[in-house]
Design a protein around this motif. Sequence first.
Motif, PDB file in Angstrom:
ATOM      1  N   GLY A  32       0.816  -1.212   0.000  1.00  0.00           N
ATOM      2  CA  GLY A  32       0.000   0.000   0.000  1.00  0.00           C
ATOM      3  C   GLY A  32       0.848   1.259   0.000  1.00  0.00           C
ATOM      4  O   GLY A  32       0.558   2.223  -0.713  1.00  0.00           O
ATOM      5  N   GLY A  33       1.923   1.247   0.792  1.00  0.00           N
ATOM      6  CA  GLY A  33       2.830   2.399   0.817  1.00  0.00           C
ATOM      7  C   GLY A  33       3.523   2.598  -0.513  1.00  0.00           C
ATOM      8  O   GLY A  33       3.683   3.732  -0.997  1.00  0.00           O
ATOM      9  N   ALA A  34       3.937   1.495  -1.135  1.00  0.00           N
ATOM     10  CA  ALA A  34       4.589   1.582  -2.434  1.00  0.00           C
ATOM     11  C   ALA A  34       3.625   2.106  -3.493  1.00  0.00           C
ATOM     12  O   ALA A  34       3.995   2.937  -4.335  1.00  0.00           O
ATOM     13  N   ALA A  35       2.382   1.651  -3.456  1.00  0.00           N
ATOM     14  CA  ALA A  35       1.381   2.125  -4.418  1.00  0.00           C
ATOM     15  C   ALA A  35       1.093   3.613  -4.218  1.00  0.00           C
ATOM     16  O   ALA A  35       0.968   4.368  -5.195  1.00  0.00           O
ATOM     17  N   ALA A  36       0.992   4.036  -2.972  1.00  0.00           N
ATOM     18  CA  ALA A  36       0.733   5.451  -2.689  1.00  0.00           C
ATOM     19  C   ALA A  36       1.898   6.317  -3.142  1.00  0.00           C
ATOM     20  O   ALA A  36       1.704   7.403  -3.708  1.00  0.00           O
ATOM     21  N   THR A  37       3.102   5.846  -2.916  1.00  0.00           N
ATOM     22  CA  THR A  37       4.286   6.600  -3.349  1.00  0.00           C
ATOM     23  C   THR A  37       4.339   6.695  -4.862  1.00  0.00           C
ATOM     24  O   THR A  37       4.608   7.766  -5.421  1.00  0.00           O
ATOM     25  N   ALA A  38       4.087   5.586  -5.542  1.00  0.00           N
ATOM     26  CA  ALA A  38       4.111   5.591  -7.004  1.00  0.00           C
ATOM     27  C   ALA A  38       3.037   6.525  -7.555  1.00  0.00           C
ATOM     28  O   ALA A  38       3.289   7.276  -8.510  1.00  0.00           O
ATOM     29  N   ALA A  39       1.852   6.512  -6.948  1.00  0.00           N
ATOM     30  CA  ALA A  39       0.781   7.391  -7.403  1.00  0.00           C
ATOM     31  C   ALA A  39       1.141   8.850  -7.177  1.00  0.00           C
ATOM     32  O   ALA A  39       0.888   9.702  -8.046  1.00  0.00           O
ATOM     33  N   ALA A  40       1.747   9.162  -6.044  1.00  0.00           N
ATOM     34  CA  ALA A  40       2.142  10.543  -5.760  1.00  0.00           C
ATOM     35  C   ALA A  40       3.196  11.022  -6.744  1.00  0.00           C
ATOM     36  O   ALA A  40       3.147  12.159  -7.223  1.00  0.00           O
ATOM     37  N   ILE A  41       4.136  10.166  -7.075  1.00  0.00           N
ATOM     38  CA  ILE A  41       5.195  10.544  -8.016  1.00  0.00           C
ATOM     39  C   ILE A  41       4.612  10.775  -9.404  1.00  0.00           C
ATOM     40  O   ILE A  41       4.950  11.756 -10.084  1.00  0.00           O
ATOM     41  N   LYS A  42       3.727   9.897  -9.850  1.00  0.00           N
ATOM     42  CA  LYS A  42       3.141  10.025 -11.192  1.00  0.00           C
ATOM     43  C   LYS A  42       2.218  11.230 -11.296  1.00  0.00           C
ATOM     44  O   LYS A  42       2.203  11.933 -12.305  1.00  0.00           O
ATOM     45  N   LEU A  43       1.395  11.469 -10.277  1.00  0.00           N
ATOM     46  CA  LEU A  43       0.406  12.530 -10.349  1.00  0.00           C
ATOM     47  C   LEU A  43       0.981  13.922 -10.109  1.00  0.00           C
ATOM     48  O   LEU A  43       0.447  14.910 -10.609  1.00  0.00           O
TER      49      LEU A  43
ATOM     50  N   GLN B 294      12.614  14.578  -3.995  1.00  0.00           N
ATOM     51  CA  GLN B 294      11.821  15.724  -3.552  1.00  0.00           C
ATOM     52  C   GLN B 294      10.719  15.281  -2.588  1.00  0.00           C
ATOM     53  O   GLN B 294      10.430  15.956  -1.604  1.00  0.00           O
ATOM     54  N   LEU B 295      10.128  14.154  -2.878  1.00  0.00           N
ATOM     55  CA  LEU B 295       9.084  13.619  -2.010  1.00  0.00           C
ATOM     56  C   LEU B 295       9.645  13.269  -0.635  1.00  0.00           C
ATOM     57  O   LEU B 295       9.033  13.567   0.398  1.00  0.00           O
ATOM     58  N   LYS B 296      10.821  12.667  -0.624  1.00  0.00           N
ATOM     59  CA  LYS B 296      11.468  12.303   0.643  1.00  0.00           C
ATOM     60  C   LYS B 296      11.820  13.548   1.445  1.00  0.00           C
ATOM     61  O   LYS B 296      11.584  13.605   2.658  1.00  0.00           O
ATOM     62  N   GLU B 297      12.369  14.548   0.788  1.00  0.00           N
ATOM     63  CA  GLU B 297      12.732  15.793   1.481  1.00  0.00           C
ATOM     64  C   GLU B 297      11.498  16.484   2.060  1.00  0.00           C
ATOM     65  O   GLU B 297      11.538  17.021   3.174  1.00  0.00           O
ATOM     66  N   ALA B 298      10.392  16.462   1.328  1.00  0.00           N
ATOM     67  CA  ALA B 298       9.160  17.090   1.811  1.00  0.00           C
ATOM     68  C   ALA B 298       8.635  16.353   3.046  1.00  0.00           C
ATOM     69  O   ALA B 298       8.184  16.981   4.013  1.00  0.00           O
ATOM     70  N   ALA B 299       8.716  15.020   3.028  1.00  0.00           N
ATOM     71  CA  ALA B 299       8.253  14.243   4.184  1.00  0.00           C
ATOM     72  C   ALA B 299       9.118  14.509   5.411  1.00  0.00           C
ATOM     73  O   ALA B 299       8.611  14.666   6.525  1.00  0.00           O
ATOM     74  N   VAL B 300      10.434  14.571   5.215  1.00  0.00           N
ATOM     75  CA  VAL B 300      11.346  14.844   6.330  1.00  0.00           C
ATOM     76  C   VAL B 300      11.094  16.245   6.882  1.00  0.00           C
ATOM     77  O   VAL B 300      11.082  16.456   8.103  1.00  0.00           O
ATOM     78  N   GLU B 301      10.849  17.204   5.995  1.00  0.00           N
ATOM     79  CA  GLU B 301      10.590  18.579   6.437  1.00  0.00           C
ATOM     80  C   GLU B 301       9.289  18.660   7.244  1.00  0.00           C
ATOM     81  O   GLU B 301       9.247  19.308   8.292  1.00  0.00           O
TER      82      GLU B 301
END
Length: 115
Positions: free
Chosen positions: A13-24, A31-38
């Motif tokens: 589920g986490g992998a699917a959500a990450t893939a969807a966020a990257i595609k959309l 960038q996604l990782k940096e935003a989550a850490v921030e």
Amino acid sequence: MSKSSFLLGVILGGAAATAAAIKLMDTTPQQLKEAAVEKFDDFMEANDFDADTLKSRAASSVDDLKQRGLDLANRANSKFNSDMGDEDEDFVVDNMVETPYEKPTEVFMPHKEEK
């Protein structure tokens, strides 16, 4: 449901959500990782969390839960043992008594002995 099935579901589920966020969102994984850490750092600062404080809270919570569990077990044990009265005798099942075997009957059915 077993723990491994649940964990596999969380990972997929986490992998699917990450893939969807990257595609959309047309973002890179970095960038996604940096935003989550921030966001996590902002949350920690806003709520005044400290790693040592969290560890001490968790340890005290675990100790409190252990104590509550022991208290509950002791209460249940004393309640069970008080029902038995002052009898300290061991219960012995006498297997040598000769009683005829009675077949179990279904619920709400009259019991008829066959001779």
